[in-house]
Write a protein that holds these residues in place. Structure first.
Motif, PDB file in Angstrom:
ATOM      1  N   PHE A   1       0.780  -1.130  -0.245  1.00  0.00           N
ATOM      2  CA  PHE A   1       0.032  -0.012  -0.073  1.00  0.00           C
ATOM      3  C   PHE A   1       1.110   1.228  -0.032  1.00  0.00           C
ATOM      4  CE2 PHE A   1      -2.569   3.319   1.855  1.00  0.00           C
ATOM      5  CZ  PHE A   1      -3.627   3.098   1.575  1.00  0.00           C
ATOM      6  N   LYS A   2       1.734   1.215   0.876  1.00  0.00           N
ATOM      7  CA  LYS A   2       2.724   2.470   0.885  1.00  0.00           C
ATOM      8  C   LYS A   2       3.470   2.668  -0.078  1.00  0.00           C
ATOM      9  CE  LYS A   2       4.196   1.405   5.090  1.00  0.00           C
ATOM     10  NZ  LYS A   2       4.872   1.409   6.748  1.00  0.00           N
ATOM     11  N   GLU A   3       4.079   1.455  -0.662  1.00  0.00           N
ATOM     12  CA  GLU A   3       5.064   1.585  -1.816  1.00  0.00           C
ATOM     13  C   GLU A   3       4.177   2.318  -3.109  1.00  0.00           C
ATOM     14  OE1 GLU A   3       7.706  -1.198  -4.563  1.00  0.00           O
ATOM     15  OE2 GLU A   3       6.720  -1.697  -3.018  1.00  0.00           O
ATOM     16  N   ILE A   4       2.968   1.929  -3.234  1.00  0.00           N
ATOM     17  CA  ILE A   4       2.283   2.514  -4.383  1.00  0.00           C
ATOM     18  C   ILE A   4       2.211   3.844  -4.406  1.00  0.00           C
ATOM     19  CG2 ILE A   4      -0.060   2.700  -5.426  1.00  0.00           C
ATOM     20  CD1 ILE A   4      -0.570  -0.449  -4.626  1.00  0.00           C
ATOM     21  N   PHE A   5       1.908   4.286  -3.167  1.00  0.00           N
ATOM     22  CA  PHE A   5       1.767   5.883  -2.975  1.00  0.00           C
ATOM     23  C   PHE A   5       3.094   6.699  -3.071  1.00  0.00           C
ATOM     24  CE2 PHE A   5      -2.558   4.478  -1.666  1.00  0.00           C
ATOM     25  CZ  PHE A   5      -3.314   5.262  -2.372  1.00  0.00           C
ATOM     26  N   GLU A   6       3.860   6.110  -2.564  1.00  0.00           N
ATOM     27  CA  GLU A   6       5.339   6.512  -2.483  1.00  0.00           C
ATOM     28  C   GLU A   6       5.870   6.898  -4.170  1.00  0.00           C
ATOM     29  OE1 GLU A   6       7.999   4.054  -0.507  1.00  0.00           O
ATOM     30  OE2 GLU A   6       7.295   4.167   1.602  1.00  0.00           O
ATOM     31  N   HIS A   7       5.325   6.095  -4.934  1.00  0.00           N
ATOM     32  CA  HIS A   7       5.661   6.176  -6.612  1.00  0.00           C
ATOM     33  C   HIS A   7       4.744   6.995  -7.243  1.00  0.00           C
ATOM     34  CE1 HIS A   7       8.345   2.759  -4.939  1.00  0.00           C
ATOM     35  NE2 HIS A   7       9.347   3.565  -5.859  1.00  0.00           N
ATOM     36  N   GLY A   8       3.723   7.346  -6.745  1.00  0.00           N
ATOM     37  CA  GLY A   8       2.423   8.132  -7.404  1.00  0.00           C
ATOM     38  C   GLY A   8       1.397   8.062  -6.773  1.00  0.00           C
ATOM     39  N   ASN A   9       0.356   8.388  -7.592  1.00  0.00           N
ATOM     40  CA  ASN A   9      -0.971   8.325  -7.115  1.00  0.00           C
ATOM     41  C   ASN A   9      -1.946   7.433  -7.719  1.00  0.00           C
ATOM     42  OD1 ASN A   9      -0.740  10.361  -5.052  1.00  0.00           O
ATOM     43  ND2 ASN A   9      -0.433  11.793  -6.867  1.00  0.00           N
ATOM     44  N   GLY A  10      -3.154   7.206  -7.230  1.00  0.00           N
ATOM     45  CA  GLY A  10      -4.245   6.401  -7.919  1.00  0.00           C
ATOM     46  C   GLY A  10      -5.303   5.786  -6.924  1.00  0.00           C
ATOM     47  N   PHE A  11      -6.141   5.153  -7.254  1.00  0.00           N
ATOM     48  CA  PHE A  11      -6.954   4.310  -6.484  1.00  0.00           C
ATOM     49  C   PHE A  11      -6.301   3.229  -5.918  1.00  0.00           C
ATOM     50  CE2 PHE A  11     -10.868   6.520  -8.459  1.00  0.00           C
ATOM     51  CZ  PHE A  11     -11.094   7.492  -7.580  1.00  0.00           C
ATOM     52  N   VAL A  12      -6.408   2.866  -4.889  1.00  0.00           N
ATOM     53  CA  VAL A  12      -5.818   1.473  -4.322  1.00  0.00           C
ATOM     54  C   VAL A  12      -6.877   0.758  -3.608  1.00  0.00           C
ATOM     55  CG1 VAL A  12      -4.085   0.292  -2.704  1.00  0.00           C
ATOM     56  CG2 VAL A  12      -3.312   2.363  -4.130  1.00  0.00           C
ATOM     57  N   LYS A  13      -7.359  -0.374  -4.057  1.00  0.00           N
ATOM     58  CA  LYS A  13      -8.302  -1.246  -3.335  1.00  0.00           C
ATOM     59  C   LYS A  13      -7.507  -1.986  -2.421  1.00  0.00           C
ATOM     60  CE  LYS A  13      -9.399  -2.964  -7.275  1.00  0.00           C
ATOM     61  NZ  LYS A  13     -10.210  -4.040  -8.483  1.00  0.00           N
ATOM     62  N   ALA A  14      -8.144  -2.022  -0.854  1.00  0.00           N
ATOM     63  CA  ALA A  14      -7.425  -2.666  -0.113  1.00  0.00           C
ATOM     64  C   ALA A  14      -8.464  -2.803   1.115  1.00  0.00           C
ATOM     65  CB  ALA A  14      -6.209  -2.027   0.419  1.00  0.00           C
ATOM     66  N   MET A  15      -8.403  -3.941   1.697  1.00  0.00           N
ATOM     67  CA  MET A  15      -9.260  -4.304   2.775  1.00  0.00           C
ATOM     68  C   MET A  15      -9.095  -3.528   4.005  1.00  0.00           C
ATOM     69  SD  MET A  15     -10.907  -6.481   1.000  1.00  0.00           S
ATOM     70  CE  MET A  15     -12.355  -7.205   2.239  1.00  0.00           C
ATOM     71  N   TRP A  16     -10.248  -3.188   4.865  1.00  0.00           N
ATOM     72  CA  TRP A  16     -10.409  -2.485   5.895  1.00  0.00           C
ATOM     73  C   TRP A  16     -11.256  -3.301   7.130  1.00  0.00           C
ATOM     74  CZ3 TRP A  16     -14.465   1.461   7.208  1.00  0.00           C
ATOM     75  CH2 TRP A  16     -13.973   2.275   8.412  1.00  0.00           C
ATOM     76  N   CYS A  17     -10.817  -3.060   8.397  1.00  0.00           N
ATOM     77  CA  CYS A  17     -11.241  -3.672   9.594  1.00  0.00           C
ATOM     78  C   CYS A  17     -12.612  -2.989   9.943  1.00  0.00           C
ATOM     79  CB  CYS A  17     -10.261  -3.731  10.696  1.00  0.00           C
ATOM     80  SG  CYS A  17      -9.625  -2.378  11.423  1.00  0.00           S
ATOM     81  N   GLY A  18     -12.648  -1.556   9.360  1.00  0.00           N
ATOM     82  CA  GLY A  18     -13.934  -1.001  10.043  1.00  0.00           C
ATOM     83  C   GLY A  18     -13.608  -0.029  11.122  1.00  0.00           C
ATOM     84  N   ASP A  19     -12.206  -0.110  11.763  1.00  0.00           N
ATOM     85  CA  ASP A  19     -12.067   0.806  12.749  1.00  0.00           C
ATOM     86  C   ASP A  19     -11.555   1.955  12.399  1.00  0.00           C
ATOM     87  OD1 ASP A  19     -12.664  -1.458  14.435  1.00  0.00           O
ATOM     88  OD2 ASP A  19     -10.801  -2.017  15.018  1.00  0.00           O
ATOM     89  N   ARG A  20     -12.158   3.148  12.937  1.00  0.00           N
ATOM     90  CA  ARG A  20     -11.731   4.400  12.738  1.00  0.00           C
ATOM     91  C   ARG A  20     -10.166   4.675  12.991  1.00  0.00           C
ATOM     92  NH1 ARG A  20     -15.421   9.615  13.275  1.00  0.00           N
ATOM     93  NH2 ARG A  20     -13.739  11.447  12.899  1.00  0.00           N
ATOM     94  N   GLU A  21      -9.598   3.971  14.136  1.00  0.00           N
ATOM     95  CA  GLU A  21      -8.066   4.232  14.441  1.00  0.00           C
ATOM     96  C   GLU A  21      -7.290   4.047  13.193  1.00  0.00           C
ATOM     97  OE1 GLU A  21     -10.254   2.719  16.141  1.00  0.00           O
ATOM     98  OE2 GLU A  21     -10.493   3.751  18.151  1.00  0.00           O
ATOM     99  N   CYS A  22      -7.605   2.677  12.503  1.00  0.00           N
ATOM    100  CA  CYS A  22      -6.771   2.396  11.411  1.00  0.00           C
ATOM    101  C   CYS A  22      -6.988   3.395  10.129  1.00  0.00           C
ATOM    102  CB  CYS A  22      -7.358   1.293  10.933  1.00  0.00           C
ATOM    103  SG  CYS A  22      -6.567  -0.440  12.104  1.00  0.00           S
ATOM    104  N   GLU A  23      -8.066   3.894  10.098  1.00  0.00           N
ATOM    105  CA  GLU A  23      -8.275   4.960   8.905  1.00  0.00           C
ATOM    106  C   GLU A  23      -7.589   5.978   9.085  1.00  0.00           C
ATOM    107  OE1 GLU A  23     -12.228   6.800   6.704  1.00  0.00           O
ATOM    108  OE2 GLU A  23     -12.451   5.780   8.519  1.00  0.00           O
ATOM    109  N   GLU A  24      -7.540   6.537  10.539  1.00  0.00           N
ATOM    110  CA  GLU A  24      -6.614   7.665  10.754  1.00  0.00           C
ATOM    111  C   GLU A  24      -5.326   7.723  10.855  1.00  0.00           C
ATOM    112  OE1 GLU A  24      -8.452   8.547  14.617  1.00  0.00           O
ATOM    113  OE2 GLU A  24     -10.057   9.880  13.730  1.00  0.00           O
TER     114      GLU A  24
END
Length: 472
Positions: free
Chosen positions: A408-431
């Protein structure tokens, strides 16, 4: 003029500013953060209004006009709403040379005004639904501003509807989101991702917020339109009640939905190139520009004016009879994004033909004058479809999948775009993701997809797929 446009590959932000100013879309007001929409951008907005108005009225909505000022106490009635907008509210404290008994807010949005009105006019289930829309400007005191994308005053439409049941209100919420998605596709040649906002990113005071997200040339996301389901979170504090079919007192359910002049920024950044704007034909103020070549030669100017008159019955057309050179005119209208250029000169007159040049591809074709009524509408439709396909390819090319946080971090280190990734639903992870990468959740897409079992951030069991991205 085109030489003054910074290449987008060199500095995308400066490219955007150059296009906005060189194409004469805005002027900067002496009041910081406030923009002057010049005739060209106003004409684009008027075409957007016209297209959206048609769709709204086909779905039974009526336009209304609410006051600009809101008593401060109104905003206080819904806790989440006031907390969400308080930092951006501009207040009027004096009027007529005297201090007001209660400060008045310059509307940042109009939910509370509609609620007060509904409390006056809704009494029975027979009064429902009310399907209203308002075209207006709103003020939000943004700290940093950019033309169209973020300014202290902007223009928009805000729909506000009230319903007998939750099912009706939820159906309205999705219906209007689909109106926006269809409009982006059919009028703006812009593909979007439809989905639900997370709790952190939803509208202040909403039960649920749904969004259409587009991707720009630089890979950043732009929220093109939103639709909100409120339940009875506003009707209760505003004491909006009605007598139901069961003869009992009920609280109605509400929605709101909006699209703003920010969409003009999306058009610029989704379709533009290093020559300037590239406008979708269906909202372009001028769809065809007639450029006479060697207009001083006998019959050329008159023929060009006749062609312009004929085209005006089926397309928006203008003619340039100025003394500027043809080359200057070609560059000028490319920069202004006019979809089709029609060139006519002495040799063309002799052959009873003209040259049509597409803005999207630069392709030239020689067309008999007798075929223009058939060929111009066909080309405009083809330009729209080609622009959509180009934008759709970019969306696909700039959409990635990440199964680990390192990916995830490597993709955004080299550019931008949409990244599809799973999430647990916790706000702490989002922040945490936002703090460490500058990336926000854009939406949980309606089209479900399971790319892994665990959250991209914490490794716990995943609950939802999220489109993540850096956004305007």
């Amino acid at each position: 003029m085109v030489e003054a446009i910074t290449p987008m590959e060199e500095d995308f932000a400066q490219w955007y500013t150059d296009v906005v100013t060189k194409a004469e879309l805005v002027d900067y007001s002496s009041l910081r953060g406030f923009m002057v929409l010049r005739p060209y951008s106003t004409a684009i907005w008027e075409n957007i209004q016209s297209e959206l108005n048609k769709r709204f009225k086909e779905t039974g909505h009526e336009n209304v006009l609410m006051p600009m000022l809101i008593p401060e106490s109104f905003l206080q009635k819904e806790k989440e709403h006031v907390e969400g907008f308080a930092p951006e509210v501009a207040l009027v404290t004096h009027g007529g040379g005297e201090k007001l008994a209660e400060p008045l807010c310059i509307r940042p949005t109009s939910e509370t005004l509609f609620c007060e009105h509904y409390s006056h006019i809704v009494h029975s289930w027979r009064d429902l639904p009310k399907l209203y829309n308002q075209w207006c400007s709103v003020v939000r005191w943004e700290k940093s501003t950019r033309p169209f994308l973020r300014s202290r005053e902007f223009y928009w439409q805000e729909g506000h509807t009230i319903h007998e049941t939750a099912e009706d209100a939820v159906a309205e919420t999705f219906r209007m989101l689909n109106v926006y998605a269809d409009f982006c596709r059919d009028a703006l040649a812009m593909p979007v991702i439809k989905g639900k906002k997370t709790e952190k990113e939803k509208f202040a005071g909403a039960v649920d917020t749904y969004t259409v997200e587009a991707i720009m040339h630089d890979g950043k996301a732009l929220q093109a339109g939103t639709s909100h389901y409120f339940g009875d979170k506003f009707s209760r504090p505003f004491n909006i009640t009605f007598t139901g079919r069961d003869n009992k007192i009920n609280y109605p359910m509400q929605t709101s939905w909006g699209m703003s002049t920010r969409i003009i920024g999306a058009i610029i950044m989704s379709h533009g190139d290093n020559s300037g704007l590239k406008l979708p034909p269906r909202i372009a103020p001028c769809q065809v520009i007639v450029v006479p070549v060697a207009s001083h030669k006998p019959g050329v100017k008159e023929a060009a004016e006749k062609i312009k008159q004929d085209i005006s019955s089926y397309a928006r057309v203008e003619i340039d009879l100025s003394e500027q050179s043809p080359g200057w005119k070609f560059a000028e209208y490319e920069m202004r994004g006019v979809p089709l250029r029609l060139e006519i000169g002495p040799r063309d007159l002799q052959s009873e033909q003209c040259v049509l040049v597409r803005r999207d591809t630069g392709e030239k074709s020689i067309v008999p004058l007798s075929d223009l009524e058939r060929e111009i509408p066909r080309l405009l439709d083809d330009i729209h479809m080609n622009m959509y396909k180009m934008a759709e390819k970019r969306l696909n090319d700039m959409t990635f999948t990440a199964k680990t946080y390192d990916e995830f971090k490597e993709i955004f280190e080299h550019g931008n775009g949409f990244v599809k990734a799973m999430w647990c639903g916790d706000r702490e992870c989002e922040e945490k993701i936002k703090e460490e990468t500058g990336v926000t959740s854009r939406c949980m897409p309606f089209e479900e997809e399971h790319v892994s079992d665990t959250c991209i951030c914490c490794g716990k069991k995943a609950k939802a797929l999220v489109y993540w991205g850096k956004a305007y």
